[in-house]
Design a protein around this motif. Structure first.
Motif, PDB file in Angstrom:
ATOM      1  N   ALA A 224      -5.689  -3.247   5.273  1.00 17.41           N
ATOM      2  CA  ALA A 224      -6.037  -3.763   6.598  1.00 17.41           C
ATOM      3  C   ALA A 224      -7.549  -3.910   6.741  1.00 17.41           C
ATOM      4  O   ALA A 224      -8.047  -4.900   7.294  1.00 17.41           O
ATOM      5  CB  ALA A 224      -5.481  -2.837   7.678  1.00 17.41           C
ATOM      6  N   GLN A 225      -8.294  -2.945   6.235  1.00 17.47           N
ATOM      7  CA  GLN A 225      -9.756  -3.005   6.318  1.00 17.47           C
ATOM      8  C   GLN A 225     -10.299  -4.177   5.511  1.00 17.47           C
ATOM      9  O   GLN A 225     -11.204  -4.885   5.962  1.00 17.47           O
ATOM     10  CB  GLN A 225     -10.349  -1.690   5.819  1.00 17.47           C
TER      11      GLN A 225
ATOM     12  N   PRO B 236      -4.526  -2.009  11.847  1.00 11.45           N
ATOM     13  CA  PRO B 236      -3.728  -1.186  10.930  1.00 11.45           C
ATOM     14  C   PRO B 236      -2.327  -1.747  10.753  1.00 11.45           C
ATOM     15  O   PRO B 236      -1.682  -2.187  11.707  1.00 11.45           O
ATOM     16  CB  PRO B 236      -3.704   0.181  11.619  1.00 11.45           C
ATOM     17  N   LEU B 237      -1.860  -1.754   9.517  1.00  9.70           N
ATOM     18  CA  LEU B 237      -0.571  -2.358   9.204  1.00  9.70           C
ATOM     19  C   LEU B 237       0.572  -1.449   9.638  1.00  9.70           C
ATOM     20  O   LEU B 237       0.566  -0.253   9.333  1.00  9.70           O
ATOM     21  CB  LEU B 237      -0.456  -2.623   7.703  1.00  9.70           C
TER      22      LEU B 237
ATOM     23  N   ALA C 245       2.312  -1.628   4.470  1.00 11.26           N
ATOM     24  CA  ALA C 245       1.910  -0.241   4.266  1.00 11.26           C
ATOM     25  C   ALA C 245       3.170   0.608   4.409  1.00 11.26           C
ATOM     26  O   ALA C 245       3.747   0.704   5.493  1.00 11.26           O
ATOM     27  CB  ALA C 245       0.858   0.170   5.302  1.00 11.26           C
TER      28      ALA C 245
ATOM     29  N   GLU D  83       0.854  -1.187   0.000  1.00  9.05           N
ATOM     30  CA  GLU D  83       0.000   0.000   0.000  1.00  9.05           C
ATOM     31  C   GLU D  83       0.888   1.235   0.000  1.00  9.05           C
ATOM     32  O   GLU D  83       1.835   1.334   0.785  1.00  9.05           O
ATOM     33  CB  GLU D  83      -0.902   0.007   1.232  1.00  9.05           C
TER      34      GLU D  83
ATOM     35  N   GLN E 208      -4.638   2.665   4.814  1.00  8.84           N
ATOM     36  CA  GLN E 208      -4.926   1.420   5.535  1.00  8.84           C
ATOM     37  C   GLN E 208      -6.123   0.677   4.929  1.00  8.84           C
ATOM     38  O   GLN E 208      -6.868  -0.017   5.623  1.00  8.84           O
ATOM     39  CB  GLN E 208      -5.163   1.700   7.020  1.00  8.84           C
TER      40      GLN E 208
ATOM     41  N   ASP F 297       5.508   3.389   5.122  1.00 12.11           N
ATOM     42  CA  ASP F 297       5.534   4.617   5.915  1.00 12.11           C
ATOM     43  C   ASP F 297       6.659   5.487   5.363  1.00 12.11           C
ATOM     44  O   ASP F 297       7.819   5.071   5.341  1.00 12.11           O
ATOM     45  CB  ASP F 297       5.766   4.288   7.395  1.00 12.11           C
TER      46      ASP F 297
END
Length: 323
Positions: free
Chosen positions: A50-51, A57-58, A78, A42, A47, A80
């Motif tokens: 994750a959903q 949340p990843l 995800a 992602e 997120q 960052d």
């Protein structure tokens, strides 16, 4: 002896609202079928992955989110931006501690704001690292699926060479961008475009294909999402689209179904049938435009219930043609 699949980096883009994150998740499951290992990435910090997989949340680490058909595994990441920049500073400049100090001071946000191209270099650099990563001479992932930015930004996101031109003409940033482009422009990458059978998504898909092609980025398939089937037989569909289906014709069918012979109900049903037939006719015309784009096309059915793991597995079965 197994060989690498021809395409290992699957970039999924689409106009907002087309369901590209759902399609990316389903594609990751499809590519993991049969005991393979897939990473789903992602890039936008929403997120959404994750959903979809109903997980917390990843964090900025690769975590298993699903088991695919035949024992395959899907991990998700995800990205960052702060952590990706810290990794970059440590790798190229041995500045891990200094980088953390810069983050506390807000310097990282400042840097990516004044040099937005740096953001895409970091994101695509992390994707390239996952695609090429090996342990003991073996690929860690058989495929990497990227839930990428929407079609309006996809070419700029992937074309990091142009983004870096204003940042650096030599040095580690330039070297990393060149390495990223070597992967993204190679046959091991494909950019798939998710669309709906609606005017604006189809037009944005056509525009994105033209931009990607002009930049030398490899275009994969067009994935038509939320496709529906006609509710009327072909002959009735044509007559309804022409406005020739009347309430009087529907009255016997209502009676046969044990419904009250109410002219108002029959008139309402006839009106809905005409609207459905004309909408289907419009969608069918857009199918022709999609076919004219000259790319392989896969249609995915409309998911009428919640998009859970079962629904993702059903969509994945349609996407195994991309393996």
């Amino acid at each position: 002896m197994t060989t690498d699949p021809p395409v290992r980096c699957h970039v999924v883009t689409g106009k907002g609202g087309t369901g590209k994150t759902t399609v990316a998740a389903a594609l990751a499951l499809a590519l993991a079928a049969g005991g393979r290992h897939t990473l789903l990435v992602e890039t936008e910090g929403r997120q959404g992955i994750a959903q979809l997989f109903d997980t917390p949340p990843l964090p900025y680490e690769e975590r298993r989110v699903a088991v695919a058909r035949g024992g395959g595994e899907v991990k998700a990441l995800a990205i960052d931006l702060d952590e990706a920049l810290l990794e970059y500073l440590e790798l190229f400049y041995s500045m891990k501690r200094a980088g953390r100090a810069l983050r506390r001071m807000g310097a990282i946000d400042f840097a990516t704001t004044i040099a937005p191209g740096l953001r895409d270099v970091l994101l695509t650099g992390k994707i390239k690292e996952a695609v090429t990563r090996k342990v003991d001479g073996r690929r860690v992932y058989d495929a990497v699926v990227v839930d990428a930015p929407p079609t309006g930004r996809i070419t700029r996101f992937l074309n990091v060479t142009d983004e870096v031109a204003g940042l650096a003409r030599s040095g580690p940033i330039k070297a990393q961008s060149d390495g990223v482009m070597a992967v993204l422009r190679s046959p091991q990458t494909a950019v798939h475009l998710v669309t709906l059978l609606e005017e604006m998504p189809v037009q944005e898909t056509a525009d994105a294909i033209a931009e990607l092609t002009a930049t030398g980025l490899p275009v994969g398939s067009v994935l038509v999402n939320m496709a529906t089937e006609p509710l009327l037989p072909a002959a009735s569909l044509a007559r309804a689209a022409e406005g020739r289906l009347t309430a009087a014709e529907l009255a016997p069918a209502l009676a046969a179904g044990g419904l009250p012979d109410d002219p108002a109900v029959a008139a309402g049903l006839a009106e809905e049938a005409v609207e459905h037939a004309r909408r289907w006719q419009s969608q069918d015309a857009l199918r022709g435009r999609v076919a004219e784009l000259g790319r392989p096309v896969t249609e995915l059915p409309l998911v009428t219930g919640p998009v859970d793991l079962g629904a993702l597995q059903e969509l994945a079965s349609r996407l195994e043609v991309l393996r």
